[in-house]
Design a protein around this motif. Structure first.
Motif: not given
Length: 338
Positions: A253, A255, A269-270, A272, A287, A289
């Protein structure tokens, strides 16, 4: 086989990270320390684990979320979870006695501030096994003294004169742990002097006096998580180990845009990541970033936001906002910038 994990300490040497998260639940190389330790023990003892007892502290700090996490950990291994409370920090021996209902039969005791890779061979001729690791500076550790039959005959804490270079790593096996319980009961019955604690060594030495045979066990890799600097080293070492073992270290997941990932890195996961170079030796929690950063040998927890940074060694907690060249800075207790 049972496992008992004393973990009630507040982890003061790992502050500020341990101010909000109990040290054994801090994620290193993608997973909480205690989860990795217990899974590794269960994997290498080659016997089914029936019960796991966790000795935790004040409910205000070790709350329901912690309890649920530990219960799920035991159930993942097909074991029955047990939660015990150590209300006062009275030492390692006292912590074990808090789990008194489980102190019967073959048991591994493992303190949750270390990670290992080993084959924990259980010597059939031994009443107990203490796992050790050869170290360069034994004067900084508790070490074992051996006789000619390779039996442990003494435990010496931070010796000023050379005893051995085999440091105790905090993992023990007792073929019949009720004998340790009997020895510790006598110790705990004694009145403490100011500053004293009931230590597991008191019970072990009493067992030795009664003729119990203790043997040393060796681990292949021993990694400490005692303070931020060594935890960063452990994070990098664990990433290298997991990569060699073929573990998947990047969640699908995540990015990643216009960025380079230099392995080994863990990306949860998640996450960025954009316009950045990440690795080697970087773990990034769920989560988080990251934009326009160059990160090496860093341990970053969940839901943080990092921008315009070049970091070669950093341990960053949960929900941190960190931008390069800040015009405003707000740092809490025990924060450290060098």
């Amino acid at each position: 086989m049972k496992i008992i994990v004393p973990m009630a300490g507040r982890g003061s040497r790992l502050r500020p990270h341990s101010l909000t998260t109990p040290k054994p639940l801090i994620r290193v190389a993608g997973a909480p320390i205690v989860h990795q330790l217990v899974h590794e023990i269960a994997k290498v003892v080659e016997e089914p684990i029936t019960d796991i007892g966790f000795v935790i502290g004040d409910p205000a700090f070790f709350g329901e979320e912690v309890v649920t996490s530990l219960q799920q950990l035991a159930e993942e291994l097909g074991a029955k979870p047990h939660i015990f409370r150590q209300d006062q920090p009275l030492g390692t021996g006292h912590a074990i006695m808090c789990a008194e209902p489980l102190l019967e039969g073959p048991t591994v005791v493992a303190y949750a501030d270390t990670l290992i890779r080993a084959k924990l061979t259980l010597d059939p001729d031994a009443d107990a096994v203490i796992w050790v690791k050869k170290v360069i500076a034994p004067e900084a550790f508790g070490v074992v003294a051996l006789n000619a039959e390779n039996q442990i005959v003494d435990l010496v804490e931070k010796p000023t004169d050379f005893v051995s270079d085999l440091a105790v790593i905090g993992i023990y096996y007792f073929r019949e742990i009720q004998f340790l319980k009997q020895a510790l009961k006598k110790v705990v019955a004694q009145d403490l002097q100011a500053g004293e604690e009931y230590q597991i060594n008191h019970g072990i030495l009493a067992m030795m006096e009664q003729g119990a045979i203790f043997k040393p066990g060796a681990v292949d890799t021993w990694m400490d998580c005692g303070n931020p600097e060594v935890t960063l080293q452990t994070n990098t070492q664990m990433l290298e180990i997991k990569q060699k073992e073929g573990e998947e270290l990047q969640d699908p997941s995540a990015e990643i845009t216009n960025s380079t990932i230099v392995p080994p890195c863990f990306i949860a996961e998640n996450v960025k990541i954009s316009d950045s170079t990440i690795g080697p030796g970087v773990s990034i929690g769920a989560g988080t970033q990251i934009h326009n950063c160059q990160l090496q040998n860093c341990l970053i927890q969940s839901d943080s936001n990092l921008e315009n940074l070049t970091l070669q060694k950093a341990m960053i907690g949960n929900q941190v906002r960190y931008k390069g060249n800040p015009t405003f800075v707000s740092l809490g207790d025990y924060s450290q910038l060098e």
